[in-house]
Structure formats: structure tokens, C-alpha cells
Design an enzyme around this catalytic site. Structure first.
Site, PDB file in Angstrom:
ATOM      1  CE  LYS A 150      -4.144  -1.912   0.364  1.00 12.30           C
ATOM      2  NZ  LYS A 150      -5.216  -1.665  -0.614  1.00 12.30           N
ATOM      3  CE  LYS A 246     -10.452  -4.689  -3.665  1.00 12.76           C
ATOM      4  NZ  LYS A 246     -10.068  -3.418  -2.980  1.00 12.76           N
ATOM      5  CG  ASP A 296      -5.200  -8.627  -2.399  1.00 13.47           C
ATOM      6  OD1 ASP A 296      -4.649  -9.101  -1.388  1.00 13.47           O
ATOM      7  OD2 ASP A 296      -5.549  -7.434  -2.500  1.00 13.47           O
ATOM      8  CG  ASP A 298      -4.044 -10.167   2.397  1.00 10.02           C
ATOM      9  OD1 ASP A 298      -4.983  -9.528   1.873  1.00 10.02           O
ATOM     10  OD2 ASP A 298      -2.998  -9.625   2.790  1.00 10.02           O
TER      11      ASP A 298
END
Length: 327
Positions: A150, A246, A296, A298
Site C-alpha cells: 500500500k 471485489k 488477493d 488475505d
């Protein structure tokens, strides 16, 4: 009779989680539980302020659907037609998938018509911090095959270089979360290529990413905040090479599958991502994992504790969830 229960839950984060827009110390989630004939299906969503959502607002939107859910014939297709994409629709859509799987004994991936999930590499996140802080975090994850960094608009190269020094063998995603400007794009992307970054996620703000049209990036670009549903993917295909799917943005697995198939038809690669939530939120997204170039998921690893029966992670490898968790 089909009944709906809505739960608001707080899951503390291990330390804090920081991106370009700010920090958080807990994941605030909403769970939809749909019961029919003694069988319960569950779905978890993460209301996201970036999209004007709140826990109370999402819970209220779900409760407003109780009468519709009790009506014969109200299914995932009806939900998709009636409720806009977002966290509330995601929780209920995933709960209906789970209910169907548990009633029929047919796994969700098989109903979805996709390959059976298998163990897959998932990114592990290095939260935004000073270069030294990010170096220290990356050193603890140096044996993970894929890291996601990030970053903001400041000290981007210094931060990424610090992580690369700590984890020289890892593949790397750099997530700007809309923080960069067109003026810094060419130089920063060139520096990312020099540091062997594999993917840059959402460098420019959503709605202002037309500057990417005609830009020859030396690193593959992925849309996140700019990509929500199947609608609008044509425009993104001129700006990005991948889209981050997402479920909290698509409004559930039903729309996510449609988005994934349309992305493939347009020649766009797929990344499957998540908000910070428990394994219950990750499990439906795992259905898409065999279609994805990058995974992704996690979120549970960022929490201080996951829910019981959660997904197993082994040094950067996600193992598909047990059916009793979801689907």
C-alpha cells in the site's frame, strides 16, 4: 418460509491497517443469515465509506428486504434486478448461494460453472508506513511468493525499494488507491519497472483515469476503484490490462461471475480482491480464483482473529474453504 437475520460484527485488526485514504483498527462487517426449512445460508459484507456505505445503512437495507425474501420466487436474479451493486446486495447474494449449496448438496463452484477451487497463491499486504516500517513488515513476509504494498503519493520509490530489499524474491503488487497524479505517472511507473513490480493497482482516481488512455506503461495496470460491475468494462479496457473484482463492489458472486466472463471476452485479465473481513467474506470470492491472474484474499490475515472454521493459509498459499464455512 424464508427468513432473514442481520448481524453487525466487529473484528479487531492486528495493529492497524493503513492505505492512502487513512487507517483502521477494526473490520466492521454485516452478516446476512437466510434460513429455510432449518437450513442456514450466510454471507458477509464490508460496508465501505469510500462508496457512501455504513454498517447501519447496509443493515437497514438488508432488513428492508425481509418481506421480499419471504415472497415465493425471490431469488438471486430478482435480488440483482431490484437492489443496486454494493455491500448489502453482496451479503444477501452470497447467503443465497450458500443456502442453495447446503440445500442441494451441490458446491457453489459447480453451480457457477467454473473449475473447482484449488490451493492458490494469494497476495499478503504490507500496510502503508515509513520506508523503514514497510521494510520491517516485508522482512517478516520475505518467504511469501506475492506481496501487495500500500502506497500513497509520497516517497513511493523509497517505500517500494525498502520492501524490495527486504523481500528480493517476492512478486509484487503496488496499490496506490487513487493517490497518484498524471504528472507523476510516467516517472513513477518507470521506477516501479526498475524495482521489478509486477502490477500497479489504481494509480489515478476513479473518474480521472482517462489519462491512462494511450499511456504505454512499463508495468501492467489494474483497475480497482474504477471497476465495479460488468457495466463499463469496455471503457476500462482502453486504460487497464486487468480489473480487480471485489464482491462488495459487484454486489455479490452472481454479478462477479458475469463481470469476470465479460472481462475475459474483452481481453482483460482478472484480479480477485477483497475488503478487510473474515473468511466468510473471502470464501465466495475463492470461487473465482481459478479464473484470476492475481488473487488477493488475505483479509483474515490482517485480523487479530478469524472466525471459527476459517480458511487455511500456509506461507502465502490459500487453501479452499470447507463447505461448512460457505458454499
Amino acid at each position: 418460509m424464508t427468513t432473514l437475520t442481520v448481524l453487525k460484527e466487529t473484528w479487531p485488526i492486528a495493529g492497524s491497517f493503513t492505505i492512502s485514504r487513512g487507517s483502521k483498527t477494526a473490520a466492521e462487517v454485516v452478516v446476512a443469515q437466510v434460513e429455510r426449512g432449518g437450513v442456514i445460508g450466510r454471507g458477509e459484507c464490508v460496508p465501505y465509506a469510500r462508496y457512501g456505505e455504513s454498517v447501519d445503512g447496509v443493515a437497514a437495507a438488508l432488513l428492508a428486504l425481509r418481506d421480499d425474501l419471504a415472497r415465493p420466487g425471490f431469488d438471486r436474479a430478482a435480488l440483482r434486478a431490484q437492489v443496486p451493486a454494493g455491500a448489502a446486495r453482496n451479503a444477501l447474494d452470497c447467503a443465497l448461494w450458500d443456502l442453495e449449496a447446503k440445500e442441494s448438496g451441490v458446491p457453489a463452484w459447480k453451480t457457477a460453472g467454473v473449475p473447482e477451487p484449488a490451493p492458490v497463491v494469494t497476495a499478503q499486504t504490507v500496510s502503508l508506513g515509513t520506508p523503514d516500517e514497510m521494510r520491517a513488515s516485508a522482512a517478516k513476509l520475505a518467504d511469501r511468493p506475492l506481496l501487495k504494498l500500500k502506497v500513497g503519493a509520497e516517497q513511493v520509490v523509497e517505500r517500494v525499494r525498502a520492501v524490495r530489499e527486504a523481500a528480493p524474491a517476492a512478486s509484487m503488487i503496488v496499490d496506490a488507491n487513487e493517490a497518484w497524479t498524471p504528472a507523476m505517472l510516467a516517472e513513477t511507473c518507470a521506477a516501479m519497472a526498475d524495482l521489478k513490480v509486477d502490477l500497479i493497482e489504481q494509480p489515478l482516481p476513479a473518474g480521472a483515469d482517462e489519462a491512462l488512455e494511450g499511456f504505454d506503461s512499463p508495468v501492467t495496470l489494474c483497475a480497482d476503484e474504477s471497476a465495479h460491475t460488468a457495466e463499463g468494462l469496455e471503457a476500462l479496457a482502453a486504460r487497464y490490462q486487468l480489473v480487480n473484482i471485489k464482491l462488495d463492489k459487484t454486489g455479490g458472486l452472481t454479478e462477479a461471475l458475469e463481470m469476470a466472463r465479460k472481462a475475459q471476452a474483452l481481453g482483460l485479465g482478472i484480479m480477485v480482491g477483497c475488503m478487510v473481513g473474515t473468511s466468510l467474506a473471502m470464501a465466495p470470492a475463492v470461487v473465482l480464483s481459478r479464473m484470476a491472474r492475481f488473487v488477493d484474499l488475505d483479509g483474515p490475515l490482517i485480523l487479530a482473529q478469524d472466525r471459527d472454521g476459517g480458511i487455511t493459509f500456509d506461507k502465502g498459499v490459500l487453501h479452499p474453504p470447507m463447505g461448512r464455512l460457505w458454499g
